[in-house]
Design a protein around this motif. Structure first.
Motif, PDB file in Angstrom:
ATOM      1  N   HIS A 339       0.805  -1.216   0.000  1.00 35.00           N
ATOM      2  CA  HIS A 339       0.000   0.000   0.000  1.00 35.00           C
ATOM      3  C   HIS A 339       0.841   1.271   0.000  1.00 35.00           C
ATOM      4  N   LEU A 340       2.166   1.115   0.237  1.00 37.56           N
ATOM      5  CA  LEU A 340       3.039   2.285   0.310  1.00 37.56           C
ATOM      6  C   LEU A 340       4.078   2.310  -0.808  1.00 37.56           C
ATOM      7  N   ARG A 341       3.945   1.431  -1.782  1.00 40.63           N
ATOM      8  CA  ARG A 341       4.990   1.287  -2.801  1.00 40.63           C
ATOM      9  C   ARG A 341       5.194   2.564  -3.619  1.00 40.63           C
ATOM     10  N   LEU A 342       4.127   3.303  -3.911  1.00 36.65           N
ATOM     11  CA  LEU A 342       4.280   4.537  -4.694  1.00 36.65           C
ATOM     12  C   LEU A 342       5.068   5.584  -3.913  1.00 36.65           C
ATOM     13  N   GLU A 343       4.805   5.694  -2.615  1.00 36.56           N
ATOM     14  CA  GLU A 343       5.539   6.650  -1.793  1.00 36.56           C
ATOM     15  C   GLU A 343       7.009   6.247  -1.646  1.00 36.56           C
ATOM     16  N   PHE A 344       7.268   4.935  -1.517  1.00 39.39           N
ATOM     17  CA  PHE A 344       8.656   4.466  -1.465  1.00 39.39           C
ATOM     18  C   PHE A 344       9.372   4.750  -2.784  1.00 39.39           C
ATOM     19  N   PHE A 345       8.691   4.542  -3.889  1.00 38.70           N
ATOM     20  CA  PHE A 345       9.286   4.800  -5.198  1.00 38.70           C
ATOM     21  C   PHE A 345       9.611   6.285  -5.363  1.00 38.70           C
ATOM     22  N   ALA A 346       8.708   7.157  -4.890  1.00 36.10           N
ATOM     23  CA  ALA A 346       8.956   8.602  -4.962  1.00 36.10           C
ATOM     24  C   ALA A 346      10.184   8.973  -4.138  1.00 36.10           C
ATOM     25  N   LEU A 347      10.306   8.422  -2.923  1.00 35.89           N
ATOM     26  CA  LEU A 347      11.484   8.698  -2.098  1.00 35.89           C
ATOM     27  C   LEU A 347      12.763   8.205  -2.766  1.00 35.89           C
ATOM     28  N   PHE A 348      12.686   7.054  -3.419  1.00 34.63           N
ATOM     29  CA  PHE A 348      13.854   6.505  -4.119  1.00 34.63           C
ATOM     30  C   PHE A 348      14.293   7.439  -5.248  1.00 34.63           C
ATOM     31  N   LEU A 349      13.326   7.996  -5.982  1.00 27.79           N
ATOM     32  CA  LEU A 349      13.653   8.933  -7.059  1.00 27.79           C
ATOM     33  C   LEU A 349      14.291  10.211  -6.506  1.00 27.79           C
ATOM     34  N   PHE A 350      13.749  10.712  -5.388  1.00 32.33           N
ATOM     35  CA  PHE A 350      14.347  11.894  -4.769  1.00 32.33           C
ATOM     36  C   PHE A 350      15.771  11.604  -4.312  1.00 32.33           C
ATOM     37  N   CYS A 351      15.987  10.417  -3.769  1.00 30.83           N
ATOM     38  CA  CYS A 351      17.313  10.032  -3.308  1.00 30.83           C
ATOM     39  C   CYS A 351      18.306  10.035  -4.464  1.00 30.83           C
ATOM     40  N   LEU A 352      17.937   9.412  -5.584  1.00 27.70           N
ATOM     41  CA  LEU A 352      18.816   9.387  -6.759  1.00 27.70           C
ATOM     42  C   LEU A 352      19.042  10.783  -7.317  1.00 27.70           C
ATOM     43  N   ALA A 353      17.974  11.570  -7.398  1.00 27.21           N
ATOM     44  CA  ALA A 353      18.074  12.899  -8.007  1.00 27.21           C
ATOM     45  C   ALA A 353      18.963  13.823  -7.186  1.00 27.21           C
ATOM     46  N   PHE A 354      18.746  13.891  -5.871  1.00 26.89           N
ATOM     47  CA  PHE A 354      19.499  14.835  -5.045  1.00 26.89           C
ATOM     48  C   PHE A 354      20.954  14.402  -4.884  1.00 26.89           C
ATOM     49  N   LEU A 355      21.191  13.092  -4.701  1.00 25.60           N
ATOM     50  CA  LEU A 355      22.579  12.630  -4.640  1.00 25.60           C
ATOM     51  C   LEU A 355      23.282  12.846  -5.974  1.00 25.60           C
ATOM     52  N   GLY A 356      22.551  12.633  -7.084  1.00 30.00           N
ATOM     53  CA  GLY A 356      23.125  12.873  -8.406  1.00 30.00           C
ATOM     54  C   GLY A 356      23.494  14.330  -8.608  1.00 30.00           C
ATOM     55  N   LEU A 357      22.613  15.235  -8.164  1.00 25.61           N
ATOM     56  CA  LEU A 357      22.909  16.667  -8.277  1.00 25.61           C
ATOM     57  C   LEU A 357      24.141  17.034  -7.458  1.00 25.61           C
ATOM     58  N   GLY A 358      24.232  16.478  -6.256  1.00 30.04           N
ATOM     59  CA  GLY A 358      25.374  16.785  -5.405  1.00 30.04           C
ATOM     60  C   GLY A 358      26.679  16.271  -5.977  1.00 30.04           C
ATOM     61  N   ILE A 359      26.677  15.030  -6.440  1.00 30.95           N
ATOM     62  CA  ILE A 359      27.895  14.435  -6.986  1.00 30.95           C
ATOM     63  C   ILE A 359      28.301  15.132  -8.279  1.00 30.95           C
ATOM     64  N   THR A 360      27.336  15.374  -9.169  1.00 34.43           N
ATOM     65  CA  THR A 360      27.626  16.042 -10.438  1.00 34.43           C
ATOM     66  C   THR A 360      28.159  17.455 -10.210  1.00 34.43           C
ATOM     67  N   GLY A 361      27.526  18.181  -9.298  1.00 36.71           N
ATOM     68  CA  GLY A 361      27.988  19.532  -8.995  1.00 36.71           C
ATOM     69  C   GLY A 361      29.387  19.540  -8.430  1.00 36.71           C
ATOM     70  N   PHE A 362      29.711  18.561  -7.622  1.00 36.78           N
ATOM     71  CA  PHE A 362      31.046  18.485  -7.037  1.00 36.78           C
ATOM     72  C   PHE A 362      32.092  18.172  -8.093  1.00 36.78           C
ATOM     73  N   LYS A 363      31.775  17.303  -9.012  1.00 41.71           N
ATOM     74  CA  LYS A 363      32.714  16.980 -10.086  1.00 41.71           C
ATOM     75  C   LYS A 363      32.999  18.191 -10.963  1.00 41.71           C
ATOM     76  N   LYS A 364      31.957  18.961 -11.219  1.00 41.09           N
ATOM     77  CA  LYS A 364      32.136  20.145 -12.063  1.00 41.09           C
ATOM     78  C   LYS A 364      33.062  21.152 -11.383  1.00 41.09           C
ATOM     79  N   ARG A 365      33.027  21.225 -10.075  1.00 40.99           N
ATOM     80  CA  ARG A 365      33.881  22.159  -9.362  1.00 40.99           C
ATOM     81  C   ARG A 365      35.349  21.705  -9.404  1.00 40.99           C
ATOM     82  N   LEU A 366      35.570  20.433  -9.627  1.00 40.85           N
ATOM     83  CA  LEU A 366      36.928  19.938  -9.672  1.00 40.85           C
ATOM     84  C   LEU A 366      37.609  20.255 -10.987  1.00 40.85           C
TER      85      LEU A 366
END
Length: 367
Positions: A339-366
């Motif tokens: 009953h909570l799979r859609l909410e878990f999937f949304a959190l998983f997408l946020f996790c990938l998106a925000f970590l991806g933004l952080g890692i990508t931004g850090f690489k660009k600064r290097l």
């Protein structure tokens, strides 16, 4: 003259620092608009099922009385299914169910009091109280305007508050505090700490070491992951042992959701610090674009259904909304993953998106 010179110099400095000017002038208006539309104790668009087992003119008139309240999105049903009702309330798709018995009109014609059963999701104690008050007023109006010639007494209303029978506010507030605490710890501290490395000049020293970018990121974030899990555990134990909030669900699901939410907050904090490189500005931005929406647009205090449409759409971009829904359902309803799979999937997408933004931004600064 000297005061005038300093006065002019300070104004020049303010106009040169456009970010501070923006926060000083624009943000107060935006905050007023945000608080003005979200801080609303009235309820609107609350989903309610009207189960009419009688199907007569008298029962349909009662439906019209409830429908005219205006605060509910009323759904008329004729088919009874105890399992379906339980699932709708457990998933949070309905806030209440009104059950009109099959002998409703017959009892009225015999000058008897029909019994109306009302099931209310008590997880949100404030909304549950308001709903029960509206229902009592609606039945009293129906009694006076429709059945007064034949009835001498009101109906028998049987309210059943599910998942939080005592309507304890702690049962509603404590699970929500977990989302706010995690956001504060992981987002604010992470963004200010990494930005502080840039201000002190120690980040440049780290860049000259053989440490690879992803190793540096993991090394910086892991302490806050541990702090986040410690905070989650402490709040969980405090809520259960001190405030006696029932925990009816899976502890594994609870920690999985917390893990996704923690990494989402850390990734977003990292991204903010990389864009600002200033501790004060980083903390201010983190508060305005993450902590404040988590407090106002997650359903922590104020029902999202009662907000304007534009804010309801914006709430879909707030990770705290999904995390809050998950942990409240795990705490009070014992809801499973299905009953909570859609909410878990949304959190998983946020996790990938925000970590991806952080890692990508850090690489660009290097580079």
């Amino acid at each position: 003259m000297r005061i005038s010179a300093i006065f002019q110099k300070e104004f020049i400095h303010i106009f040169r620092d456009r970010r501070m000017l923006y926060f000083s002038i624009i943000w107060p208006v935006l905050l007023l608009l945000l608080f003005g539309y979200t801080v609303n104790l009235d309820i609107k668009n609350i989903a309610v099922d009207f189960l009419d087992l009688d199907g007569t003119e008298l029962s349909r008139k009662l439906f019209q009385v409830f429908n005219n309240i205006g605060s509910f999105s009323l759904n008329y049903e004729r088919i009874y299914s105890a399992k379906n009702i339980e699932q709708m309330l457990t998933r949070g798709r309905r806030s209440a169910v009104i059950i009109i018995p099959g002998d409703f009109s017959k009892k009225i014609m015999r000058f008897e009091k029909p019994e109306i059963q009302i099931l209310i999701d008590g997880a949100d104690n404030n909304t549950a109280r308001i709903i029960s008050g509206y229902f009592s007023e609606a039945t009293e109006y129906y009694f006076k305007k429709v059945t007064k010639p034949t009835m001498t007494e009101l109906f028998n209303l049987h309210f059943h508050f599910l998942y939080n029978p005592g309507l304890r506010s702690q049962n509603f507030i404590v699970p929500g505090l977990i989302a706010i605490i995690i956001m504060i710890i992981c987002n604010l501290i992470t963004s200010s700490t990494i930005a502080g490395e840039w201000e002190r000049g120690s980040m440049e020293q780290l860049l000259y070491t053989p440490v690879k970018p992803f190793e540096l990121i993991i090394g910086k974030l892991l302490p806050y992951v541990i702090i986040g899990f410690i905070q989650v555990t402490l709040v969980l134990l405090t809520g259960i042992l001190v405030f006696r909030v029932p925990f009816r669900g899976s502890i594994i699901l609870f920690y999985i959701a917390s893990c996704l939410y923690i990494f989402s907050a850390l990734g977003f904090g990292l991204f903010i610090s990389l864009k600002t490189k200033a501790q004060q500005i980083s903390t201010m931005i983190a508060f305005l674009v993450s902590v404040l929406p988590a407090f106002l647009l997650s359903g922590f205090i104020f029902p999202i259904e009662s907000m304007p449409i534009i804010l309801q759409f914006i709430s879909y971009l707030v990770p705290a909304k999904y995390f809050l829904y998950i942990i409240r359902n795990i705490f009070l309803k014992g809801t499973n993953f299905t009953h909570l799979r859609l909410e878990f999937f949304a959190l998983f997408l946020f996790c990938l998106a925000f970590l991806g933004l952080g890692i990508t931004g850090f690489k660009k600064r290097l580079r």
